[in-house]
Design a protein around this motif. Structure first.
Motif, mmCIF file in Angstrom:
data_model
loop_
_atom_site.group_PDB
_atom_site.id
_atom_site.type_symbol
_atom_site.label_atom_id
_atom_site.label_comp_id
_atom_site.label_asym_id
_atom_site.label_seq_id
_atom_site.Cartn_x
_atom_site.Cartn_y
_atom_site.Cartn_z
ATOM 1 N N ALA A 140 0.819 -1.221 0.000
ATOM 2 C CA ALA A 140 0.000 0.000 0.000
ATOM 3 C C ALA A 140 0.851 1.268 0.000
ATOM 4 N N GLY A 141 2.174 1.108 0.051
ATOM 5 C CA GLY A 141 3.058 2.263 0.047
ATOM 6 C C GLY A 141 3.207 2.940 1.395
ATOM 7 N N GLU A 142 2.749 2.283 2.462
ATOM 8 C CA GLU A 142 2.835 2.862 3.803
ATOM 9 C C GLU A 142 4.216 2.716 4.414
ATOM 10 N N ILE A 143 4.946 1.670 4.019
ATOM 11 C CA ILE A 143 6.305 1.460 4.513
ATOM 12 C C ILE A 143 7.189 1.062 3.337
ATOM 13 N N SER A 144 8.473 1.256 3.517
ATOM 14 C CA SER A 144 9.441 0.782 2.529
ATOM 15 C C SER A 144 10.601 0.142 3.285
ATOM 16 N N GLY A 145 11.424 -0.556 2.554
ATOM 17 C CA GLY A 145 12.565 -1.224 3.177
ATOM 18 C C GLY A 145 12.217 -2.562 3.803
ATOM 19 N N LEU A 146 11.161 -3.206 3.303
ATOM 20 C CA LEU A 146 10.757 -4.509 3.842
ATOM 21 C C LEU A 146 11.632 -5.596 3.231
ATOM 22 N N THR A 147 12.335 -6.299 4.088
ATOM 23 C CA THR A 147 13.229 -7.362 3.642
ATOM 24 C C THR A 147 12.462 -8.375 2.791
ATOM 25 N N GLY A 148 13.000 -8.646 1.619
ATOM 26 C CA GLY A 148 12.398 -9.606 0.705
ATOM 27 C C GLY A 148 11.390 -9.008 -0.240
ATOM 28 N N ALA A 149 10.885 -7.807 0.075
ATOM 29 C CA ALA A 149 9.930 -7.133 -0.812
ATOM 30 C C ALA A 149 10.654 -6.028 -1.583
ATOM 31 N N ASP A 150 11.110 -5.001 -0.879
ATOM 32 C CA ASP A 150 11.853 -3.928 -1.543
ATOM 33 C C ASP A 150 13.193 -3.649 -0.860
ATOM 34 N N ALA A 151 13.642 -4.576 -0.043
ATOM 35 C CA ALA A 151 14.980 -4.533 0.558
ATOM 36 C C ALA A 151 15.568 -5.937 0.422
ATOM 37 N N PRO A 152 16.889 -6.022 0.282
ATOM 38 C CA PRO A 152 17.505 -7.325 0.001
ATOM 39 C C PRO A 152 17.488 -8.300 1.175
ATOM 40 N N TYR A 153 17.514 -9.568 0.807
ATOM 41 C CA TYR A 153 17.760 -10.648 1.751
ATOM 42 C C TYR A 153 18.746 -11.588 1.081
ATOM 43 N N GLU A 154 19.898 -11.760 1.694
ATOM 44 C CA GLU A 154 20.928 -12.654 1.183
ATOM 45 C C GLU A 154 20.766 -14.010 1.866
ATOM 46 N N ALA A 155 20.131 -14.924 1.170
ATOM 47 C CA ALA A 155 19.875 -16.247 1.745
ATOM 48 C C ALA A 155 21.190 -16.961 2.030
ATOM 49 N N PRO A 156 21.250 -17.696 3.138
ATOM 50 C CA PRO A 156 22.466 -18.457 3.443
ATOM 51 C C PRO A 156 22.782 -19.456 2.330
ATOM 52 N N VAL A 157 24.052 -19.540 1.989
ATOM 53 C CA VAL A 157 24.499 -20.454 0.946
ATOM 54 C C VAL A 157 24.611 -21.874 1.497
ATOM 55 N N ASP A 158 25.119 -22.015 2.714
ATOM 56 C CA ASP A 158 25.387 -23.328 3.287
ATOM 57 C C ASP A 158 25.001 -23.373 4.766
ATOM 58 N N PRO A 159 23.693 -23.221 5.070
ATOM 59 C CA PRO A 159 23.290 -23.269 6.485
ATOM 60 C C PRO A 159 23.431 -24.688 7.036
ATOM 61 N N ASP A 160 23.400 -24.795 8.348
ATOM 62 C CA ASP A 160 23.433 -26.108 8.982
ATOM 63 C C ASP A 160 22.141 -26.874 8.721
ATOM 64 N N LEU A 161 21.059 -26.148 8.505
ATOM 65 C CA LEU A 161 19.756 -26.747 8.217
ATOM 66 C C LEU A 161 18.935 -25.734 7.436
ATOM 67 N N ARG A 162 18.195 -26.227 6.452
ATOM 68 C CA ARG A 162 17.272 -25.370 5.706
ATOM 69 C C ARG A 162 15.865 -25.927 5.910
ATOM 70 N N LEU A 163 14.995 -25.117 6.504
ATOM 71 C CA LEU A 163 13.602 -25.511 6.741
ATOM 72 C C LEU A 163 12.712 -24.926 5.653
ATOM 73 N N HIS A 164 11.786 -25.732 5.171
ATOM 74 C CA HIS A 164 10.806 -25.268 4.183
ATOM 75 C C HIS A 164 9.432 -25.302 4.853
ATOM 76 N N THR A 165 9.126 -24.241 5.578
ATOM 77 C CA THR A 165 7.913 -24.236 6.398
ATOM 78 C C THR A 165 6.632 -24.236 5.580
ATOM 79 N N GLN A 166 6.724 -23.916 4.314
ATOM 80 C CA GLN A 166 5.531 -23.966 3.478
ATOM 81 C C GLN A 166 5.090 -25.410 3.230
ATOM 82 N N HIS A 167 6.003 -26.370 3.448
ATOM 83 C CA HIS A 167 5.702 -27.793 3.251
ATOM 84 C C HIS A 167 5.588 -28.563 4.561
ATOM 85 N N ASN A 168 6.061 -27.976 5.664
ATOM 86 C CA ASN A 168 6.108 -28.667 6.953
ATOM 87 C C ASN A 168 5.125 -28.057 7.942
#
Length: 186
Positions: A140-168
């Motif tokens: 709605a243009g009320e905020i900016s700088g939201l991580t993953g929307a209009d601000a970056p998120y650098e996903a871990p390349v090699d985490p100890d565990l990767r959870l996919h909560t959309q499936h679990n």
């Protein structure tokens, strides 16, 4: 567990850093895991990123430098608690790989266990959940700088565990993190 011994000596306190987008499920998984670990008799503390930011960093904004400072403060507190035998669960967005690496390095420098769990929920699922209404406010243009929307998120390349909560379910995600901790001696 020291940061370098592979976990065979047993967990003597350490940090489980849960990183991911807003509404990915980090805090929910941390709360479920905290309840389970507490019921098993372990000393556990959740350091929720939003709560710690409000208490320790209310002066900070959301620039890259401010986000890095906030992450490092949470990491410092997590390390201190972990050095005293507490299993610290830190559900923190921590969008930049450099600041997450600094927290990991700080733990390693003090011989404190550290595990990185990437709660890898796609942005579309996070926006559909929109637990705090952030994605709707950003759209709605009320905020900016939201991580993953209009601000970056650098996903871990090699985490100890990767959870996919959309499936679990939450219980399945908690079991996966608990299994990782069991493999490391807790």
């Amino acid at each position: 567990m020291s940061a370098t011994d592979g976990g065979t000596a047993g967990w003597r306190g350490g940090t489980v850093w849960l990183t991911g987008l807003p509404s990915a499920g980090k805090s929910t998984v941390a709360a479920g895991l905290a309840a389970r670990l507490s019921a098993e008799g372990h000393r556990v503390q959740v350091l929720d990123g939003d709560e710690v930011r409000a208490a320790l960093s209310p002066d900070l904004g959301y620039s890259k430098a401010d986000r890095d400072t906030s992450v490092r403060r949470v990491g410092f507190l997590a390390r201190l608690l972990a050095q005293h035998g507490v299993t610290v669960l830190a559900p923190v967005i921590a969008p930049y790989a450099e600041s997450r690496a600094a927290v990991r390095d700080q733990h390693a420098a003090h011989g404190v266990g550290y595990l990185e769990v990437h709660v890898a929920t796609p942005v579309e699922n996070c926006a559909a959940r929109d637990v705090k209404g952030l994605y709707a406010r950003q759209a709605a243009g009320e905020i900016s700088g939201l991580t993953g929307a209009d601000a970056p998120y650098e996903a871990p390349v090699d985490p100890d565990l990767r959870l996919h909560t959309q499936h679990n379910t939450i219980d399945e995600s908690v079991r996966q993190v608990r299994a990782l901790l069991a493999a490391r001696g807790l």
